[in-house]
Scaffold this active site. Structure first.
Site, PDB file in Angstrom:
ATOM      1  N   ASP A  19     -12.939  15.847  16.372  1.00  0.00           N
ATOM      2  CA  ASP A  19     -12.379  16.823  17.386  1.00  0.00           C
ATOM      3  C   ASP A  19     -12.495  16.687  18.967  1.00  0.00           C
ATOM      4  O   ASP A  19     -13.781  16.407  19.121  1.00  0.00           O
ATOM      5  CB  ASP A  19     -13.316  18.344  17.101  1.00  0.00           C
ATOM      6  N   ASP A 119      -6.092  18.877  18.218  1.00  0.00           N
ATOM      7  CA  ASP A 119      -6.995  17.900  18.629  1.00  0.00           C
ATOM      8  C   ASP A 119      -7.988  17.570  17.770  1.00  0.00           C
ATOM      9  O   ASP A 119      -9.185  17.185  17.937  1.00  0.00           O
ATOM     10  CB  ASP A 119      -7.629  18.685  19.772  1.00  0.00           C
ATOM     11  N   GLU A 120      -7.551  17.763  16.376  1.00  0.00           N
ATOM     12  CA  GLU A 120      -8.745  17.626  15.352  1.00  0.00           C
ATOM     13  C   GLU A 120      -8.010  16.782  14.027  1.00  0.00           C
ATOM     14  O   GLU A 120      -7.070  17.132  13.798  1.00  0.00           O
ATOM     15  CB  GLU A 120      -9.594  18.628  14.882  1.00  0.00           C
TER      16      GLU A 120
HETATM   17  N1  DCP Z   1      -6.741  27.076  22.065  1.00  0.00           N
HETATM   18  C1  DCP Z   1      -6.132  28.349  22.594  1.00  0.00           C
HETATM   19  N2  DCP Z   1      -6.783  29.467  22.513  1.00  0.00           N
HETATM   20  C2  DCP Z   1      -7.951  29.509  21.606  1.00  0.00           C
HETATM   21  C3  DCP Z   1      -8.356  28.334  20.921  1.00  0.00           C
HETATM   22  C4  DCP Z   1      -7.870  27.370  21.420  1.00  0.00           C
HETATM   23  O1  DCP Z   1      -5.227  27.971  23.462  1.00  0.00           O
HETATM   24  N3  DCP Z   1      -8.335  30.593  21.220  1.00  0.00           N
HETATM   25  C5  DCP Z   1      -6.338  25.550  22.388  1.00  0.00           C
HETATM   26  C6  DCP Z   1      -7.047  24.927  23.612  1.00  0.00           C
HETATM   27  C7  DCP Z   1      -7.895  24.277  23.111  1.00  0.00           C
HETATM   28  C8  DCP Z   1      -7.372  23.730  21.869  1.00  0.00           C
HETATM   29  O2  DCP Z   1      -6.530  24.807  21.544  1.00  0.00           O
HETATM   30  O3  DCP Z   1      -8.281  23.044  23.989  1.00  0.00           O
HETATM   31  C9  DCP Z   1      -8.452  23.054  20.799  1.00  0.00           C
HETATM   32  O4  DCP Z   1      -9.361  24.139  20.443  1.00  0.00           O
HETATM   33  P1  DCP Z   1     -10.584  24.004  20.126  1.00  0.00           P
HETATM   34  O5  DCP Z   1     -11.053  25.240  19.129  1.00  0.00           O
HETATM   35  O6  DCP Z   1     -10.964  22.570  19.578  1.00  0.00           O
HETATM   36  O7  DCP Z   1     -11.534  23.948  21.421  1.00  0.00           O
HETATM   37  P2  DCP Z   1     -11.603  23.150  22.769  1.00  0.00           P
HETATM   38  O8  DCP Z   1     -11.041  21.468  22.290  1.00  0.00           O
HETATM   39  O9  DCP Z   1     -10.727  23.690  23.893  1.00  0.00           O
HETATM   40  O10 DCP Z   1     -13.142  23.002  22.857  1.00  0.00           O
HETATM   41  P3  DCP Z   1     -14.313  22.489  22.133  1.00  0.00           P
HETATM   42  O11 DCP Z   1     -15.184  21.383  23.086  1.00  0.00           O
HETATM   43  O12 DCP Z   1     -15.260  23.505  21.669  1.00  0.00           O
HETATM   44  O13 DCP Z   1     -13.865  21.845  20.870  1.00  0.00           O
HETATM   45 CA    CA Z   2     -10.122  21.838  17.454  1.00  0.00          CA
HETATM   46 CA    CA Z   3     -11.660  20.532  20.334  1.00  0.00          CA
END
Ligand code: DCP
Ligand code: CA
Ligand code: CA
Length: 374
Positions: A19, A119-120
């Protein structure tokens, strides 16, 4: 012919979940390094006024101030009032392109690959590491380095005997984490974690479980399964029981074909020299050729991607008379596209890429494949 028994021995499962950390915000940092060390908030503006909308994600600098996905932009602004923070609108097209590139790097390292979000991805690596978790750790380190080197992004990886454990392990240490949970460590790893780490335990279920004295996954594991079934029904009750014990048999499954294959790479220096560019894209064409062969596809469109100094992205493509998987044909078209592109004055390429699309199945491929042992 090998004896049947030898053929049927399959190594124990080793599953990875990769991820990318704070994905949208890290993409923004990657194309604009001056953002690093500042709180970065990526926003979905609803358009009514400058403040309305929600936070899509934020980097870890901003998270220190309590800014995270889902909160309102106005609350985020309040929390970052006295800080030099940057607010940016979402740019999905850019994130999707980065996502494609990350996925194509990861895919090379999997026996079976399943993209599970922008992203995963889950990777079944059982065969290539021969069921050995230490080898999987080495592989994971290599992948993290490769994603860092070629994309400038950090990611977190969880390694476990199944998807459920791999996913929870990936979330365990973030950002830039690597957590391995061997089969004999599963119960010890899961037990102290709060029940809401399990997929399917939302706020409501968590509240209900808490009223039953179930706070941790360990509490859930020792709770009478018949009572769980009474409370949540057969399907969910059994799922909670198994999940709390780290039992999960879901296979990693390849998704349907992507609609294009692309490879991008950074040039040694910014240039508009045709031969220097073609030297790089020639390698990319060979990689694309290998991927086309692997998937039994031919492509009708060939395109080039040029990212210039200012990070602007230029795409040019051309439709072929005949679909092809021949590397020389792809290279010839790539050359033609670059010759034409470089006639435009002033453009210096920083990164160059090749994309093929418009796929048709290689004829006879299916029948042929059936006879090739995998
Ligand atoms: N995303 C979004 N709204 C949300 C959750 C996520 O728009 N409520 C989008 C933005 C994130 C992407 O999806 O960058 C990937 O979500 P992740 O849950 O993997 O979270 P992040 O990558 O942002 O953070 P982490 O470092 O916790 O994985
Ligand atoms: Ca993710
Ligand atoms: Ca992520």
């Amino acid at each position: 012919m090998k004896p049947v028994s030898e053929k049927q021995v399959s190594p124990r499962r080793v599953i990875l979940l990769v991820d990318v950390d704070y994905f949208f915000a890290q993409c923004e940092e990657a194309r604009n390094p001056s953002l690093r060390n500042k709180p970065v908030v990526v926003c979905v503006y609803s358009g009514r006024n400058g403040e309305s909308g929600v936070v899509s994600t934020a980097n870890y600098e901003a998270r220190k101030h309590g800014v995270k996905s889902g909160i309102s932009i106005s609350l985020a602004k309040k929390r970052l009032m006295n800080v030099d923070a940057v607010f940016l609108p979402v740019d999905h097209e850019y994130y999707n392109r980065v996502s494609d590139e990350v996925m194509s790097i990861l895919k090379k390292h999997a026996d079976i690959f399943e993209q599970a979000g922008v992203d995963e991805a889950y990777l079944d690596v059982s065969k290539r590491v021969k069921g050995d978790f230490d080898r999987a750790v080495e592989l994971a380190k290599k992948m993290k380095e490769e994603v860092k080197r070629s994309m400038g992004l950090t990611c977190s990886i969880g390694i476990g005997p199944n998807k459920l454990v791999a996913k929870i392990a990936a979330d365990f240490q973030k950002p830039d984490g690597l957590t391995v949970v061997k089969p004999e460590e599963v119960q010890g790893f899961l037990s102290p974690l709060p029940v809401n780490r399990l997929i399917g335990v939302g706020v409501k279920t968590q509240g209900l479980m808490e009223s039953l004295g179930i706070k941790t996954i360990g509490d859930l594991a020792s709770y009478d399964v018949r009572k769980l079934i009474e409370l949540f029904g057969e399907k969910l009750g059994v799922y909670f029981h198994n999940a709390s014990r780290g039992i999960d048999n879901q296979p990693v499954k390849e998704r349907g074909e992507a609609s294009s294959i692309s490879r991008i790479s950074t040039l040694r220096e910014d240039t508009r020299n045709l031969e220097a560019i073609l030297k790089k894209t020639s390698e990319l064409c060979d990689e694309i050729h290998a991927e086309l062969l692997r998937r039994g596809l031919r492509a009708k469109q060939v395109g080039i991607i040029v990212i210039t100094k200012d990070m602007a992205v230029h795409n040019r493509s051309k439709t072929l008379e005949q679909p092809t998987s021949d590397p020389e044909a792809i290279k010839k078209n790539v050359r033609g596209l670059f010759e034409k592109f470089l006639r435009e004055p002033g453009l210096e390429a920083r990164r160059v890429g090749v994309r093929v699309s418009g796929f048709v199945k290689e004829e006879g491929q299916k029948q042929l494949r059936a006879f090739i042992p995998s």
